[in-house]
Scaffold this active site. Structure first.
Site, PDB file in Angstrom:
ATOM      1  N   CYS A  33       0.826  -1.207   0.000  1.00  0.00           N
ATOM      2  CA  CYS A  33       0.000   0.000   0.000  1.00  0.00           C
ATOM      3  C   CYS A  33       0.862   1.260   0.000  1.00  0.00           C
ATOM      4  CB  CYS A  33      -0.954   0.011   1.191  1.00  0.00           C
ATOM      5  SG  CYS A  33      -0.111   0.057   2.770  1.00  0.00           S
ATOM      6  N   ASP A  35       2.255   2.662   2.537  1.00  0.00           N
ATOM      7  CA  ASP A  35       2.136   3.465   3.755  1.00  0.00           C
ATOM      8  C   ASP A  35       3.393   3.340   4.621  1.00  0.00           C
ATOM      9  OD1 ASP A  35      -0.268   4.090   2.786  1.00  0.00           O
ATOM     10  OD2 ASP A  35      -1.463   3.047   4.284  1.00  0.00           O
ATOM     11  N   CYS A  59      -2.981   5.374   5.478  1.00  0.00           N
ATOM     12  CA  CYS A  59      -4.437   5.373   5.497  1.00  0.00           C
ATOM     13  C   CYS A  59      -4.966   5.733   6.878  1.00  0.00           C
ATOM     14  CB  CYS A  59      -4.940   4.000   5.088  1.00  0.00           C
ATOM     15  SG  CYS A  59      -4.670   2.779   6.384  1.00  0.00           S
ATOM     16  N   CYS A 103      -2.589  -2.816   8.594  1.00  0.00           N
ATOM     17  CA  CYS A 103      -2.268  -1.487   9.116  1.00  0.00           C
ATOM     18  C   CYS A 103      -1.855  -1.593  10.584  1.00  0.00           C
ATOM     19  CB  CYS A 103      -3.468  -0.551   8.990  1.00  0.00           C
ATOM     20  SG  CYS A 103      -4.332  -0.674   7.409  1.00  0.00           S
TER      21      CYS A 103
HETATM   22 FE1  FES Z   1      -1.676   0.028   4.264  1.00  0.00          FE
HETATM   23 FE2  FES Z   1      -3.441   0.982   5.910  1.00  0.00          FE
HETATM   24  S1  FES Z   1      -3.754   0.514   3.813  1.00  0.00           S
HETATM   25  S2  FES Z   1      -1.334   0.725   6.254  1.00  0.00           S
END
Ligand code: FES
Length: 142
Positions: A33, A35, A59, A103
């Site tokens: 993702c 992040d 996110c 996450c």
């Molecule tokens: Fe990857 Fe939340 S979508 S940390």
């Protein structure tokens, strides 16, 4: 889809920011993702986490889990902080949707990475703590 607690921690994140001259700092990321999460620890001479701050580029669930993770480790010893798992973070938030479980894993990994850095700086070994899989800073620096 999100619990009230998730929304609360997303809207009013606790301990957001950074610590100058931290005892330990750890940065982790999720390649899928994209992040990124960074945790700063201020640990006193007795090994108690006096302060903790986070910065998360990610996110909403990543922000909420970072926030809750900092609340859970604050005031704990480094050994106790090591036991704060992503499950504990999720439970404290009254759950996360299945697609958002990773996450919370990022939050656990960020704590571990910061603890690892702290241990390295102190020249100590924290029983049960494994070296982080990858440190984003090191990746970036090559
Ligand atoms: Fe990857 Fe939340 S979508 S940390």
């Amino acid at each position: 889809m999100y619990s009230e607690k998730v929304m609360d921690h997303f809207n009013n994140p606790r301990n957001m920011g950074e610590i100058e001259n931290p005892s330990g700092v750890g940065t982790v990321g999720n390649a899928k993702c994209g992040d990124i999460m960074r945790m700063y620890l201020d640990v006193d001479g007795a090994g108690v986490i006096r302060d903790v701050k986070f910065k998360t580029f990610g996110c909403g669930a990543a922000v909420a889990t970072s926030s809750m993770a900092t609340e859970l480790v604050k005031g704990k010893t480094v050994e106790e902080a090591l036991k704060v798992t992503n499950k504990a973070v999720m439970e404290a938030l009254d759950g996360l949707p299945p697609v958002k479980v990773h996450c919370s894993l990022l939050a656990e990994e960020a704590i571990h990475a910061a603890l690892w850095d702290y241990a390295k700086r102190q020249g100590i070994v924290i029983e049960g703590l494994k070296e982080p899989v990858a440190d984003i800073d090191e990746i970036a620096e090559g």
